[in-house]
Design a protein around this motif. Structure first.
Motif, PDB file in Angstrom:
ATOM      1  N   VAL A 179       1.424  -0.865   0.259  1.00 47.24           N
ATOM      2  CA  VAL A 179       0.027  -0.123  -0.081  1.00 47.24           C
ATOM      3  C   VAL A 179       0.618   1.409   0.373  1.00 47.24           C
ATOM      4  N   GLU A 180       0.431   2.338  -0.776  1.00 39.28           N
ATOM      5  CA  GLU A 180       1.605   3.811  -1.216  1.00 39.28           C
ATOM      6  C   GLU A 180       0.745   4.909  -0.792  1.00 39.28           C
ATOM      7  N   GLY A 181       0.978   5.500   0.069  1.00 42.22           N
ATOM      8  CA  GLY A 181       0.308   6.788   0.611  1.00 42.22           C
ATOM      9  C   GLY A 181       0.368   6.242   2.240  1.00 42.22           C
ATOM     10  N   LYS A 182      -0.264   7.392   2.541  1.00 42.43           N
ATOM     11  CA  LYS A 182      -0.100   7.845   4.204  1.00 42.43           C
ATOM     12  C   LYS A 182      -1.610   7.391   5.009  1.00 42.43           C
ATOM     13  N   ALA A 183      -2.118   6.316   4.482  1.00 44.24           N
ATOM     14  CA  ALA A 183      -2.547   5.629   5.440  1.00 44.24           C
ATOM     15  C   ALA A 183      -2.564   5.109   6.428  1.00 44.24           C
ATOM     16  N   ASP A 184      -3.893   5.009   7.759  1.00 39.36           N
ATOM     17  CA  ASP A 184      -3.347   4.548   9.174  1.00 39.36           C
ATOM     18  C   ASP A 184      -3.304   2.554   8.934  1.00 39.36           C
ATOM     19  N   PRO A 185      -2.235   2.175   9.455  1.00 38.71           N
ATOM     20  CA  PRO A 185      -2.454   0.401   9.253  1.00 38.71           C
ATOM     21  C   PRO A 185      -3.235  -0.353  10.230  1.00 38.71           C
ATOM     22  N   GLU A 186      -3.507   0.755  10.942  1.00 36.39           N
ATOM     23  CA  GLU A 186      -4.769  -0.122  12.124  1.00 36.39           C
ATOM     24  C   GLU A 186      -6.154   0.380  10.902  1.00 36.39           C
ATOM     25  N   ALA A 187      -6.340   1.277  10.321  1.00 36.47           N
ATOM     26  CA  ALA A 187      -7.433   1.397   9.164  1.00 36.47           C
ATOM     27  C   ALA A 187      -7.176   0.924   8.259  1.00 36.47           C
ATOM     28  N   LEU A 188      -6.081   0.684   7.674  1.00 34.19           N
ATOM     29  CA  LEU A 188      -5.669  -0.882   6.500  1.00 34.19           C
ATOM     30  C   LEU A 188      -6.338  -2.280   7.463  1.00 34.19           C
ATOM     31  N   ILE A 189      -5.645  -2.433   8.401  1.00 35.34           N
ATOM     32  CA  ILE A 189      -5.555  -3.811   8.622  1.00 35.34           C
ATOM     33  C   ILE A 189      -7.002  -4.254   8.607  1.00 35.34           C
ATOM     34  N   ARG A 190      -8.669  -3.190   9.617  1.00 34.34           N
ATOM     35  CA  ARG A 190      -9.595  -3.412   9.990  1.00 34.34           C
ATOM     36  C   ARG A 190     -10.321  -3.202   8.759  1.00 34.34           C
ATOM     37  N   ALA A 191      -9.663  -2.616   7.138  1.00 33.34           N
ATOM     38  CA  ALA A 191     -10.240  -2.949   5.899  1.00 33.34           C
ATOM     39  C   ALA A 191     -10.682  -4.320   5.667  1.00 33.34           C
ATOM     40  N   VAL A 192      -9.777  -4.865   5.557  1.00 30.97           N
ATOM     41  CA  VAL A 192      -8.682  -5.930   5.058  1.00 30.97           C
ATOM     42  C   VAL A 192     -10.272  -7.039   6.199  1.00 30.97           C
ATOM     43  N   GLU A 193     -10.104  -6.912   7.136  1.00 31.89           N
ATOM     44  CA  GLU A 193     -10.474  -7.421   8.444  1.00 31.89           C
ATOM     45  C   GLU A 193     -12.538  -7.755   7.646  1.00 31.89           C
ATOM     46  N   GLU A 194     -12.789  -6.443   7.407  1.00 33.98           N
ATOM     47  CA  GLU A 194     -14.494  -6.333   7.311  1.00 33.98           C
ATOM     48  C   GLU A 194     -14.760  -7.191   6.063  1.00 33.98           C
ATOM     49  N   GLU A 195     -13.145  -7.235   5.149  1.00 32.02           N
ATOM     50  CA  GLU A 195     -13.763  -8.404   4.296  1.00 32.02           C
ATOM     51  C   GLU A 195     -14.054  -9.877   3.722  1.00 32.02           C
ATOM     52  N   GLY A 196     -13.056 -10.286   5.231  1.00 31.78           N
ATOM     53  CA  GLY A 196     -13.560 -11.266   5.589  1.00 31.78           C
ATOM     54  C   GLY A 196     -12.343 -11.765   5.901  1.00 31.78           C
ATOM     55  N   TYR A 197     -10.767 -11.318   5.418  1.00 34.90           N
ATOM     56  CA  TYR A 197      -9.815 -12.127   5.663  1.00 34.90           C
ATOM     57  C   TYR A 197      -8.721 -11.241   6.952  1.00 34.90           C
ATOM     58  N   ARG A 198      -7.900 -11.761   6.920  1.00 29.68           N
ATOM     59  CA  ARG A 198      -6.666 -11.569   8.345  1.00 29.68           C
ATOM     60  C   ARG A 198      -5.807 -10.712   8.175  1.00 29.68           C
ATOM     61  N   ALA A 199      -5.146  -9.865   8.501  1.00 32.26           N
ATOM     62  CA  ALA A 199      -3.975  -8.911   8.130  1.00 32.26           C
ATOM     63  C   ALA A 199      -3.094  -8.863   8.860  1.00 32.26           C
ATOM     64  N   ALA A 200      -2.080  -8.105   8.568  1.00 30.07           N
ATOM     65  CA  ALA A 200      -1.532  -7.854   9.891  1.00 30.07           C
ATOM     66  C   ALA A 200       0.042  -7.329   9.193  1.00 30.07           C
ATOM     67  N   LEU A 201       0.338  -6.040   9.381  1.00 32.50           N
ATOM     68  CA  LEU A 201       1.825  -5.346   9.491  1.00 32.50           C
ATOM     69  C   LEU A 201       2.694  -6.793   8.987  1.00 32.50           C
TER      70      LEU A 201
END
Length: 66
Positions: free
Chosen positions: A42-64
């Motif tokens: 991911v390129e940009g200045k997004a909040d890492p926690e928001a990115l993880i939350r977005a992936v998890e809301e789709e039903g997948y697991r995510a971590a930095l």
């Protein structure tokens, strides 16, 4: 650039779901998702926690990834 480890993707539909979810997060400029490597770059200045939350809301697991 942030690298996320994404677990649970099994097909290209999964890849597109994760990509769309990440692109909706404020501050994201560009996203590349790899099914083979089970990761998202991911390129940009997004909040890492928001990115993880977005992936998890789709039903997948995510971590930095280190």
């Amino acid at each position: 650039m942030l690298k996320l480890k994404v677990e649970g993707m099994t097909c290209n539909h999964c890849v597109m779901s994760v990509k769309k979810a990440l692109l909706k997060v404020p501050g994201v400029e560009k996203v590349e998702v790899s099914l083979e490597r089970a990761e998202a770059l991911v390129e940009g200045k997004a909040d890492p926690e928001a990115l993880i939350r977005a992936v998890e809301e789709e039903g997948y697991r995510a971590a930095l990834a280190g």
